[in-house]
Design a protein around this motif. Structure first.
Motif, mmCIF file in Angstrom:
data_model
loop_
_atom_site.group_PDB
_atom_site.id
_atom_site.type_symbol
_atom_site.label_atom_id
_atom_site.label_comp_id
_atom_site.label_asym_id
_atom_site.label_seq_id
_atom_site.Cartn_x
_atom_site.Cartn_y
_atom_site.Cartn_z
ATOM 1 N N LYS A 19 0.832 -1.211 -0.047
ATOM 2 C CA LYS A 19 0.011 -0.153 -0.194
ATOM 3 C C LYS A 19 0.831 1.219 0.067
ATOM 4 O O LYS A 19 2.053 1.273 0.220
ATOM 5 C CB LYS A 19 -0.839 -0.080 1.274
ATOM 6 C CG LYS A 19 -0.052 -0.061 2.552
ATOM 7 C CD LYS A 19 -1.078 -0.356 3.711
ATOM 8 C CE LYS A 19 -0.409 -0.299 4.909
ATOM 9 N NZ LYS A 19 -1.005 -0.793 6.157
ATOM 10 N N ALA A 20 0.239 2.444 -0.256
ATOM 11 C CA ALA A 20 1.066 3.572 -0.366
ATOM 12 C C ALA A 20 2.112 3.497 -1.170
ATOM 13 O O ALA A 20 3.130 3.778 -0.719
ATOM 14 C CB ALA A 20 1.228 4.202 1.130
ATOM 15 N N ASP A 21 1.788 3.195 -2.663
ATOM 16 C CA ASP A 21 2.982 2.817 -3.229
ATOM 17 C C ASP A 21 4.114 2.127 -2.893
ATOM 18 O O ASP A 21 5.338 2.573 -3.088
ATOM 19 C CB ASP A 21 3.381 4.263 -3.806
ATOM 20 C CG ASP A 21 4.122 4.242 -5.187
ATOM 21 O OD1 ASP A 21 4.068 3.105 -5.854
ATOM 22 O OD2 ASP A 21 5.022 5.009 -5.538
ATOM 23 N N GLY A 22 4.035 0.957 -2.238
ATOM 24 C CA GLY A 22 4.962 0.208 -1.517
ATOM 25 C C GLY A 22 5.840 0.953 -0.419
ATOM 26 O O GLY A 22 6.989 1.254 -0.638
ATOM 27 N N TYR A 23 5.189 1.560 0.530
ATOM 28 C CA TYR A 23 5.779 2.337 1.487
ATOM 29 C C TYR A 23 6.410 3.316 0.816
ATOM 30 O O TYR A 23 7.449 3.580 1.483
ATOM 31 C CB TYR A 23 6.390 1.534 2.566
ATOM 32 C CG TYR A 23 5.284 0.563 3.286
ATOM 33 C CD1 TYR A 23 4.380 -0.056 2.834
ATOM 34 C CD2 TYR A 23 5.703 0.550 4.713
ATOM 35 C CE1 TYR A 23 3.467 -0.899 3.619
ATOM 36 C CE2 TYR A 23 4.744 -0.293 5.387
ATOM 37 C CZ TYR A 23 3.644 -0.868 4.976
ATOM 38 O OH TYR A 23 2.967 -1.846 5.959
ATOM 39 N N GLY A 24 5.981 4.058 -0.057
ATOM 40 C CA GLY A 24 6.848 4.890 -0.936
ATOM 41 C C GLY A 24 8.001 4.548 -1.792
ATOM 42 O O GLY A 24 8.659 5.540 -2.370
ATOM 43 N N LEU A 25 8.215 3.133 -1.723
ATOM 44 C CA LEU A 25 9.374 2.690 -2.573
ATOM 45 C C LEU A 25 9.061 2.450 -3.889
ATOM 46 O O LEU A 25 9.920 2.141 -4.642
ATOM 47 C CB LEU A 25 9.888 1.662 -1.681
ATOM 48 C CG LEU A 25 10.502 2.187 -0.436
ATOM 49 C CD1 LEU A 25 11.233 0.917 0.201
ATOM 50 C CD2 LEU A 25 11.166 3.552 -0.447
ATOM 51 N N GLY A 26 7.790 2.453 -4.539
ATOM 52 C CA GLY A 26 7.321 1.986 -5.624
ATOM 53 C C GLY A 26 6.747 0.681 -5.628
ATOM 54 O O GLY A 26 7.224 -0.349 -5.393
ATOM 55 N N ALA A 27 5.241 0.569 -5.652
ATOM 56 C CA ALA A 27 4.598 -0.519 -5.427
ATOM 57 C C ALA A 27 4.861 -1.698 -6.646
ATOM 58 O O ALA A 27 5.014 -2.860 -6.405
ATOM 59 C CB ALA A 27 2.957 -0.405 -5.646
ATOM 60 N N ALA A 28 5.073 -1.045 -7.915
ATOM 61 C CA ALA A 28 5.043 -1.887 -9.084
ATOM 62 C C ALA A 28 6.548 -2.522 -8.865
ATOM 63 O O ALA A 28 6.784 -3.891 -9.387
ATOM 64 C CB ALA A 28 4.977 -1.060 -10.299
ATOM 65 N N GLU A 29 7.598 -1.803 -8.667
ATOM 66 C CA GLU A 29 8.841 -2.329 -8.674
ATOM 67 C C GLU A 29 9.173 -3.219 -7.615
ATOM 68 O O GLU A 29 9.875 -4.350 -7.660
ATOM 69 C CB GLU A 29 9.875 -0.988 -8.581
ATOM 70 C CG GLU A 29 9.856 -0.177 -9.815
ATOM 71 C CD GLU A 29 8.885 0.885 -9.954
ATOM 72 O OE1 GLU A 29 8.196 0.897 -8.717
ATOM 73 O OE2 GLU A 29 8.991 1.716 -10.541
ATOM 74 N N THR A 30 8.623 -2.859 -6.175
ATOM 75 C CA THR A 30 8.768 -3.861 -5.251
ATOM 76 C C THR A 30 8.210 -5.150 -5.384
ATOM 77 O O THR A 30 8.573 -6.034 -5.384
ATOM 78 C CB THR A 30 8.453 -3.365 -3.880
ATOM 79 O OG1 THR A 30 7.147 -2.624 -3.853
ATOM 80 C CG2 THR A 30 9.356 -2.121 -3.444
ATOM 81 N N ALA A 31 6.798 -4.892 -5.868
ATOM 82 C CA ALA A 31 5.845 -6.243 -6.146
ATOM 83 C C ALA A 31 6.551 -7.111 -7.111
ATOM 84 O O ALA A 31 6.633 -8.186 -6.866
ATOM 85 C CB ALA A 31 4.773 -5.734 -6.320
ATOM 86 N N ALA A 32 6.981 -6.452 -8.294
ATOM 87 C CA ALA A 32 7.634 -7.377 -9.179
ATOM 88 C C ALA A 32 8.789 -8.104 -8.753
ATOM 89 O O ALA A 32 9.014 -9.464 -8.936
ATOM 90 C CB ALA A 32 8.018 -6.507 -10.386
ATOM 91 N N ARG A 33 9.616 -7.615 -7.733
ATOM 92 C CA ARG A 33 10.712 -8.399 -7.182
ATOM 93 C C ARG A 33 10.361 -9.458 -6.325
ATOM 94 O O ARG A 33 10.796 -10.619 -6.185
ATOM 95 C CB ARG A 33 11.923 -7.305 -6.887
ATOM 96 C CG ARG A 33 12.781 -8.061 -6.257
ATOM 97 C CD ARG A 33 13.615 -9.091 -7.013
ATOM 98 N NE ARG A 33 14.301 -10.116 -6.577
ATOM 99 C CZ ARG A 33 15.879 -9.980 -6.275
ATOM 100 N NH1 ARG A 33 16.647 -8.907 -6.473
ATOM 101 N NH2 ARG A 33 16.208 -10.972 -5.515
#
Ligand SMILES: *Cc1c(COP(=O)(O)O)cnc(C)c1O
Length: 369
Positions: free
Chosen positions: A40-54
């Motif tokens: 949530k919140a764009d991957g705690y501010g770190l980028g939801a798409a990028e963190t979820a992809a990894r």
């Protein structure tokens, strides 16, 4: 790392460190329990798409976001995983939940009715989670609501109930008696709803032990390197690094004040370096006269107030050649700890992470997906 010419600071996300934290969490679980990830919140501010992809690459199959829009964005990036949305549908968003294959967390009796009507009309049960309130008094069914719903014999018709969940209020303190109380209430209330997979633990809950793991855990902050516990050393590795650079150095020879409100006074000969990051970038104003930065591995204090675009740091202790314009300044990482900096700001790592602004260039390191 070189701070890009046009940017004032670079926020680097170490995706390998994120993946290592995921593996650390999973190592705490019995093999049956699934380790989901909260982005949530764009991957705690770190980028939801990028963190979820990894994290997908590490085998994570289930993600949680807060809002429908976050779910839609994540679905656009990742076609495969199950995506739960903590804020379930309203009458005007049901279609979008379906179109984007998002699984809502149903928090109110009328929300359950709204969503399962869709399943009954189409003849194909709709996927859902139900949240039970066991102590947060925030989202989820209260005990009387749970009892009333369970009393309706056909209440699960039209629903593909994939998860019954609740949320811990005090898991960051393993000694808090509320953890055990919530766990027992969760068992008692979910039994009313019949068989369904269960989830109770956030990051801190994972560390409370296997009684709290159930079928799925939902860590967030630990993935991003924050310490889920209020006491004790952090077993999770640092994921975020923020670097900027000195843009000016003021040599002070006779007593003189620094910054708005003249809240800092340089008494003797000193050197004050200006760094182009301020509260508009999420460098919280409460860090004025309290924060620390690191230059060449040496911690130096923020002096004076935090401005919108600038901070001032006292570099008197460092040799002059190491504190010239263009010299790299570490705002986070390289000795500046996330939880320590948050504490200095009077807040928690969660807030600090989610505040870093768009002016900071995002950079990703490590294998992406
Ligand atoms: C944010 C959130 C989580 C993740 O919590 P962390 O403390 O970051 O691990 C899990 N469950 C719910 C319901 C949340 O809102």
């Amino acid at each position: 790392m070189v701070v890009a010419a046009g940017a004032t600071a670079v926020l680097t996300v170490d995706l390998d460190a994120l993946a290592a934290n995921y593996r650390t969490l999973r190592a705490h679980l019995a093999t049956e329990a699934e380790c989901a990830a909260v982005v949530k919140a764009d991957g705690y501010g770190l980028g939801a798409a990028e963190t979820a992809a990894r994290l997908s690459r590490e085998g994570c199959k289930t993600f949680f976001v807060a809002s429908l829009d976050e779910g839609i964005d994540l679905r656009a990036a990742l076609p495969a995983p199950e995506i739960y949305v903590f804020l379930g549908p309203e009458s005007d968003t049901v279609a979008e939940f379906e179109a984007n294959r998002l699984t809502p967390v149903l928090n109110r009796p009328d929300q359950i009715a709204l969503w399962r009507r869709r399943g009954r009309e189409s003849g194909k049960p709709v996927p859902a989670a139900i949240q039970l309130d066991t102590g947060m008094s925030r989202l989820g069914l209260a005990e009387p609501e749970t009892v009333a719903i369970a009393a309706e014999t056909d209440w699960r018709d039209g629903l593909d109930l994939r998860l019954v969940m609740s949320h811990l209020a005090c898991a960051d303190d393993p000694d808090d008696a509320m953890n055990g109380t919530q766990q027992q209430d969760f068992d008692r209330l979910r039994a009313l709803l019949g068989p369904a997979a269960a989830s109770l633990a956030n990051s801190a809950g994972v560390l409370l032990g296997s009684d709290y793991h159930y079928d799925m855990v939902r860590p967030g902050i630990a993935l991003y390197g924050g310490n889920p516990l209020i006491h004790g050393t952090n077993i999770f590795g640092q994921v975020v690094q923020i670097q900027s650079k000195i843009v000016q150095v003021r040599q002070i020879d006779s007593p003189r004040t620094v910054g708005y409100g003249a809240t800092h006074r340089a008494r003797g000969p000193s050197r004050i370096a200006t760094v182009p990051v301020g509260y508009a970038d999420g460098y919280l104003r409460s860090l004025g006269n309290r924060g620390m930065v690191s230059i060449g591995g040496v911690a130096v204090p923020v002096v004076g107030r935090v401005s919108m675009d600038l901070i001032t740091v006292d570099v008197t202790a460092l040799p002059e050649p190491e504190t010239r314009p263009g010299i790299i300044v570490d705002l986070l990482g390289n000795g500046i700890d996330l939880d320590d900096l948050a504490a200095a700001a009077g807040t928690i790592a969660y807030e600090l992470l989610t505040r870093w602004g768009p002016r900071m260039k995002r950079d990703y390191r490590g294998i992406a997906s």
